[in-house]
Motif scaffolding. Structure first.
Motif: not given
Length: 486
Positions: A76-90
């Motif tokens: 779940y820690s990795h899941f939180l990071l993966v979802q958070t980093k999805k917005k970095q491309k913006y």
């Protein structure tokens, strides 16, 4: 009514094979999950399969690799990071490590954590605009339900087009609630902690000194979850223990705050878990203690039980209480229905036998020996009698004492799922209330019950005569035995 059954082992593998066209990728994911048995078991929950697939696909197909998650908290820690980093491309500007959170990310996640925690206590899974505003979340910001929250937090319009918010799954809410609570501990937000840890087991008000160390904090959290009969804080407490180890703290960066977690402290946490006094609570709750040990990567109990199951002379091995909880869990996770569960065959303490009760659900015949049956552990018996399907056909109780609040046990004899054919008590004690409840259940004509044995039993009060009068009447079709065994 909607019943969610979840995935079988075959369906788990089918999910990953269909999710990924790349056969090598799906094979690697399935192989990793099978080596981390606790993760593989959790994949019985379809949403967890999706979370697992999201994380492992990211880690196996990008340059941002590392050791694959082996615990639930790690996943779940990795899941939180993966979802958070999805917005970095913006975002434009300096590139950041995938494990690095911006201050804005941290602020939003902690506000979501507060929302998750406060409403987890209230058992709320749906939130409204005023709930978000109370936690400092601005509902007009797109980041509340997109970007950082794309796959974490959802916004929908329901009746009268009023916006309703929810986490994508209850387990995500429980994880974020644990992150927030751990943050409150490390940052000494004593008001939040004292509000959660209201009193100790002696009714004494909790003071900041009572939760000043990591082991005290985690011990109080376990006590709090044990006090709740339906276990709705179990996963939350499991995540709290997982967040206490260094690997997950490094993973989430500054979101949790700094805390001491030396090997000595973690050993004290392990010792506290093994010595949890859960007497009087439902034995199902004790299994979560074993889960917490797994989350802090203490695997010796798991390994010892695996050796026990593979040994030839099981009666020679003395089982501790935590061993019994681990054994009950492993027996429950088996898909094979077994013939006989006999408590007398286990070399353990009185409390250890009590912790083994949940495993009955996987047996056709159960023999209980020298246990108290009361409101706290009726749940394990009820599940064995009413699960869908219920495998239990014979229930034999020897030297068992049924407390006054144990009459709930007899009400389950008429449950639509109950298939019990033989109910036997030997040298046991039934109170007047127990006798009345049993008589009422027998008069309701449970469809499958064929035989009742009350050999050498002590039946208290006037209920004894009424029960015997009914059993010996021509209206009763049960086979009945009450004489002392020769």
């Amino acid at each position: 009514m909607t019943e969610v059954r979840g995935f079988t082992d075959a369906q788990k593998e089918e999910y990953f094979k269909r999710r990924f066209r790349n056969k090598e990728l799906s094979s690697r994911i399935i192989s990793h999950l099978k080596t981390s048995r606790n993760l593989y078991i959790m994949c019985g929950i379809p949403v967890y399969c999706w979370i697992t697939a999201t994380v492992l696909e990211h880690m196996l197909t990008t340059e941002e690799r590392g050791e694959l998650p082996k615990t639930l908290t790690d996943m779940y820690s990795h899941f939180l990071l993966v979802q958070t980093k999805k917005k970095q491309k913006y975002h434009k500007g300096q590139e950041m490590s995938w494990q690095e959170l911006t201050s804005a990310d941290k602020e939003v996640l902690l506000k979501l954590g507060r929302l998750a925690f406060e409403h987890l206590q209230k058992k709320n899974i749906l939130f409204y605009q005023e709930d978000l505003e109370q936690c400092g979340l601005d509902v007009t910001e797109a980041s509340v339900y997109s970007g950082v929250c794309t796959e974490i937090f959802k916004r929908e319009c329901v009746i009268f087009q009023k916006p309703v918010y929810c986490f994508v799954h209850l387990s995500v809410q429980e994880f974020l609630a644990a992150v927030y609570m751990f943050h409150c501990y490390t940052n000494r937000k004593t008001e939040v902690l004292q509000d959660f840890f209201t009193e100790d087991d002696k009714g004494k008000k909790i003071s900041p000194e009572d939760i000043s160390s990591l082991e005290d904090f985690l011990s109080r959290a376990m006590e709090e979850s044990q006090l709740i009969p339906n276990g709705h804080l179990e996963l939350f407490v499991r995540f709290l223990h997982g967040l206490s180890i260094k690997s997950n703290q490094r993973l989430l960066g500054g979101l949790l705050g700094q805390t001491e977690n030396s090997p000595e402290i973690i050993q004290r946490v392990i010792k506290n878990l093994k010595e949890v006094n859960s007497w009087g609570k439902c034995p199902d709750r004790c299994i979560n203690i074993f889960h917490c040990l797994i989350e802090i990567e203490h695997l010796s109990v798991n390994q010892e039980i695996q050796e026990f199951l593979n040994s030839q002379n099981k009666s020679e091995k003395k089982l501790s209480e935590i061993h019994c909880s681990a054994l009950a869990h492993m027996l429950l996770m088996s898909e094979e229905v077994k013939d006989e569960f006999d408590l007398e065959k286990y070399n353990t303490t009185y409390a250890g036998r009590w912790r083994l009760l949940p495993a009955m659900v996987m047996y056709r015949k159960a023999r209980l020996y020298d246990v108290y049956v009361f409101g706290g552990n009726c749940g394990a018996l009820a599940l064995a009698l009413t699960s869908d399907p219920s495998h239990l056909r014979e229930l034999h109780m020897k030297s068992v004492k049924l407390e006054k609040d144990a009459e709930e046990l007899f009400t389950h004899l008429g449950h639509p799922n109950c298939r019990l054919e033989i109910l036997s008590f030997e040298n046991s004690t039934l109170s007047e209330r127990n006798c009345a409840a049993l008589l009422s259940a027998l008069k309701s004509n449970p469809p499958y019950l064929k035989r009742l044995d009350l050999i050498g039993c002590n039946l208290e009060g006037s209920g004894m005569k009424q029960l015997y009068d009914y059993l010996e009447s021509p209206h009763c079709k049960l086979q009945f035995k009450r004489e002392t065994s020769v």
